[in-house]
Design a protein around this motif. Structure first.
Motif, PDB file in Angstrom:
ATOM      1  N   ALA A 162       0.847  -1.193   0.000  1.00 20.15           N
ATOM      2  CA  ALA A 162       0.000   0.000   0.000  1.00 20.15           C
ATOM      3  C   ALA A 162       0.882   1.242   0.000  1.00 20.15           C
ATOM      4  CB  ALA A 162      -0.920   0.009   1.218  1.00 20.15           C
ATOM      5  N   ASP A 163       0.482   2.262  -0.753  1.00 22.06           N
ATOM      6  CA  ASP A 163       1.243   3.510  -0.814  1.00 22.06           C
ATOM      7  C   ASP A 163       0.934   4.415   0.359  1.00 22.06           C
ATOM      8  OD1 ASP A 163       2.292   3.010  -3.554  1.00 22.06           O
ATOM      9  OD2 ASP A 163       0.153   3.119  -4.049  1.00 22.06           O
ATOM     10  N   GLY A 164      -0.310   4.367   0.816  1.00 24.89           N
ATOM     11  CA  GLY A 164      -0.741   5.223   1.908  1.00 24.89           C
ATOM     12  C   GLY A 164      -1.755   4.519   2.773  1.00 24.89           C
ATOM     13  N   LEU A 165      -2.106   5.159   3.883  1.00 28.80           N
ATOM     14  CA  LEU A 165      -3.012   4.564   4.864  1.00 28.80           C
ATOM     15  C   LEU A 165      -4.146   5.519   5.206  1.00 28.80           C
ATOM     16  CD1 LEU A 165      -0.245   3.221   7.277  1.00 28.80           C
ATOM     17  CD2 LEU A 165      -1.630   1.824   5.715  1.00 28.80           C
ATOM     18  N   ILE A 166      -5.284   4.937   5.514  1.00 32.78           N
ATOM     19  CA  ILE A 166      -6.424   5.697   6.038  1.00 32.78           C
ATOM     20  C   ILE A 166      -6.663   5.184   7.450  1.00 32.78           C
ATOM     21  CG2 ILE A 166      -8.852   6.294   5.761  1.00 32.78           C
ATOM     22  CD1 ILE A 166      -8.488   5.470   2.751  1.00 32.78           C
ATOM     23  N   ALA A 167      -6.378   6.012   8.435  1.00 34.33           N
ATOM     24  CA  ALA A 167      -6.547   5.631   9.837  1.00 34.33           C
ATOM     25  C   ALA A 167      -8.007   5.847  10.224  1.00 34.33           C
ATOM     26  CB  ALA A 167      -5.626   6.466  10.728  1.00 34.33           C
ATOM     27  N   VAL A 168      -8.739   4.753  10.398  1.00 38.41           N
ATOM     28  CA  VAL A 168     -10.165   4.831  10.729  1.00 38.41           C
ATOM     29  C   VAL A 168     -10.294   4.733  12.244  1.00 38.41           C
ATOM     30  CG1 VAL A 168     -12.452   3.891  10.287  1.00 38.41           C
ATOM     31  CG2 VAL A 168     -10.685   3.727   8.527  1.00 38.41           C
ATOM     32  N   ALA A 169     -10.451   5.878  12.879  1.00 33.00           N
ATOM     33  CA  ALA A 169     -10.444   5.963  14.339  1.00 33.00           C
ATOM     34  C   ALA A 169     -11.860   5.913  14.917  1.00 33.00           C
ATOM     35  CB  ALA A 169      -9.742   7.253  14.761  1.00 33.00           C
ATOM     36  N   ALA A 170     -11.941   6.020  16.220  1.00 28.52           N
ATOM     37  CA  ALA A 170     -13.233   6.008  16.903  1.00 28.52           C
ATOM     38  C   ALA A 170     -14.117   7.136  16.379  1.00 28.52           C
ATOM     39  CB  ALA A 170     -13.030   6.155  18.408  1.00 28.52           C
ATOM     40  N   GLY A 171     -15.394   6.850  16.236  1.00 23.11           N
ATOM     41  CA  GLY A 171     -16.346   7.866  15.809  1.00 23.11           C
ATOM     42  C   GLY A 171     -16.607   7.925  14.330  1.00 23.11           C
ATOM     43  N   ALA A 172     -15.884   7.131  13.537  1.00 21.41           N
ATOM     44  CA  ALA A 172     -16.102   7.140  12.096  1.00 21.41           C
ATOM     45  C   ALA A 172     -17.414   6.449  11.747  1.00 21.41           C
ATOM     46  CB  ALA A 172     -14.947   6.442  11.373  1.00 21.41           C
ATOM     47  N   GLY A 173     -18.037   6.850  10.659  1.00 18.82           N
ATOM     48  CA  GLY A 173     -19.275   6.222  10.239  1.00 18.82           C
ATOM     49  C   GLY A 173     -19.032   4.864   9.611  1.00 18.82           C
ATOM     50  N   GLY A 174     -20.030   3.994   9.663  1.00 19.71           N
ATOM     51  CA  GLY A 174     -19.884   2.654   9.094  1.00 19.71           C
ATOM     52  C   GLY A 174     -18.865   1.848   9.872  1.00 19.71           C
ATOM     53  N   HIS A 175     -18.157   0.934   9.206  1.00 19.88           N
ATOM     54  CA  HIS A 175     -17.135   0.131   9.876  1.00 19.88           C
ATOM     55  C   HIS A 175     -16.052   1.055  10.422  1.00 19.88           C
ATOM     56  CE1 HIS A 175     -18.431  -3.479   7.224  1.00 19.88           C
ATOM     57  NE2 HIS A 175     -19.096  -3.453   8.361  1.00 19.88           N
ATOM     58  N   ALA A 176     -15.790   0.959  11.724  1.00 22.77           N
ATOM     59  CA  ALA A 176     -14.869   1.896  12.365  1.00 22.77           C
ATOM     60  C   ALA A 176     -14.098   1.222  13.482  1.00 22.77           C
ATOM     61  CB  ALA A 176     -15.647   3.092  12.927  1.00 22.77           C
ATOM     62  N   GLY A 177     -12.948   1.793  13.797  1.00 22.71           N
ATOM     63  CA  GLY A 177     -12.141   1.310  14.901  1.00 22.71           C
ATOM     64  C   GLY A 177     -12.595   1.915  16.219  1.00 22.71           C
ATOM     65  N   ALA A 178     -11.860   1.583  17.282  1.00 22.72           N
ATOM     66  CA  ALA A 178     -12.211   2.065  18.615  1.00 22.72           C
ATOM     67  C   ALA A 178     -11.117   2.920  19.233  1.00 22.72           C
ATOM     68  CB  ALA A 178     -12.507   0.878  19.534  1.00 22.72           C
ATOM     69  N   LEU A 179     -10.007   3.127  18.502  1.00 21.51           N
ATOM     70  CA  LEU A 179      -8.890   3.890  19.052  1.00 21.51           C
ATOM     71  C   LEU A 179      -9.085   5.386  18.862  1.00 21.51           C
ATOM     72  CD1 LEU A 179      -5.798   1.783  17.889  1.00 21.51           C
ATOM     73  CD2 LEU A 179      -6.819   1.885  20.172  1.00 21.51           C
ATOM     74  N   SER A 180      -8.588   6.148  19.827  1.00 16.06           N
ATOM     75  CA  SER A 180      -8.567   7.604  19.698  1.00 16.06           C
ATOM     76  C   SER A 180      -7.732   7.996  18.489  1.00 16.06           C
ATOM     77  CB  SER A 180      -7.944   8.222  20.956  1.00 16.06           C
ATOM     78  OG  SER A 180      -7.500   9.539  20.712  1.00 16.06           O
TER      79      SER A 180
END
Length: 351
Positions: A162-180
């Motif tokens: 992967a060339d880049g990353l999208i950090a999906v943190a807490a509060g994101a819509g749809g499928h989301a992580g739980a980290l600050s």
């Protein structure tokens, strides 16, 4: 065949970091919204000056019909080419296509080859990292951004090209992580210097600037674009976004097997108690019949369909106060972003 590809080589990360930070009207990528994103919304977002996107699985067709994904890519490419010819001083931003690379996506190989044929400029990959997909994207001149919910997944994605990353943190819509977002960006930036986007409760220009201050190059925004005229969402869904706030968001894995954020009123409308949802298994996730399947819980009982009947949204919905064109959302974000930068530079307190 996907499995026959050579290991991928990454694209010029420095170039894309600079582009994400300075090449857009405001440093924002519109997130691909399952069911909702479509050519009309993507074209409007790109013309307004941000990267627009859609999930490949949104382009659906019955057996024997014209391949919808190909038709969509043709429509978007030709519309943006016309815009750029007519407005050379204000060219449209590039567009992105999201590929669900989970093993249950039986359309992946076909969709990847179509995107390569049309030389899609930005590829967003989700739910797994596949070296062979990254390689095809690079051969077609594309850049790959992979969404992750933690640092471990981030390292795996980069290792696989992967060339880049999208950090999906807490509060994101749809499928989301739980980290600050503070923790997630900090851990990734400790070792990764490439393009990095942040997702999670971002719906204002001030939040976009805050994401950059934390170390991200751009913000990844979805919910604010649901309540737009171009979005393929039910009117009731758009109005629910406008009328509710962060307190009305529920985090659950019941509907897809992966934790995500959903609007509590849409859950109640299906006869369920948003405060008493059962846990589901990651094995329940299945994209082979994304819209046609009849989802069931662990006991075999049918349950409402995520996205179609249970509506996703992020915690930033309090900033969405009306339904209008996507261009108006981009204009608002740009104005707020510029004002926030000016205020910080002047040392004035926030209003």
């Amino acid at each position: 065949m996907l499995a026959d590809r050579e290991p991928p080589q990454t694209q010029d990360a420095t170039l894309w970091r600079r582009y994400l930070a300075t090449g857009l009207r405001v440093p924002v990528v519109a997130a691909p919204l399952f069911i909702i994103s479509n050519p009309r919304s993507v074209i409007a977002q790109c013309k307004a000056g941000i990267i627009g996107s859609f999930p490949a699985l949104n382009a659906r067709e019955a057996p024997g019909e014209v391949i919808q994904l190909e038709a969509w890519l043709k429509e978007i490419t030709e519309a943006l080419d016309r815009h750029n010819q007519e407005h050379p001083d204000h060219p449209a931003a590039p567009f992105a296509v999201n590929q669900i690379v989970h093993r249950s996506n039986t359309r992946l190989e076909r969709d990847v080859e179509i995107c390569a044929k049309w030389r899609v400029p930005v590829w967003i990959t989700s739910l797994g990292a596949r070296e062979e997909v990254n390689q095809i994207a690079h051969e077609a001149g594309g850049v790959v951004l992979h969404d992750v919910i933690n640092n471990r997944f981030a390292r795996k994605a980069v290792e696989k090209g992967a060339d880049g990353l999208i950090a999906v943190a807490a509060g994101a819509g749809g499928h989301a992580g739980a980290l600050s977002p503070f923790a997630l960006i900090q851990e990734i930036r400790a070792w990764f210097e490439g393009p990095l986007l942040l997702s999670g409760a971002i719906a204002t220009g001030q939040s976009v600037l805050a994401a950059q201050a934390m170390g991200a190059d751009a913000a990844y925004i979805g919910t604010a674009f649901i309540a737009t005229e171009e979005a393929r969402a039910q009117d009731a869904y758009k109005q629910m976004i406008v009328e509710n706030s962060a307190a009305d968001i529920v985090y659950s894995n019941y509907f897809t097997g992966v934790h995500g954020n959903y609007l509590a009123p849409s859950i109640r409308a299906q006869g369920l108690d948003p405060d008493r949802l059962p846990q589901s298994s990651p094995d329940a996730m299945d994209f082979s019949q994304a819209l046609a399947q009849e989802p069931r819980d662990s006991s075999g009982e049918s349950k409402p369909k995520a996205w179609k009947e249970i509506w996703g949204a992020g915690q930033g919905i309090g900033a969405v106060t009306s339904i209008g064109p996507a261009s108006a959302v981009v204009a608002r974000l740009s104005d707020e972003y510029s004002a926030a930068r000016a205020r910080l530079c002047s040392g004035e307190p926030a209003a």
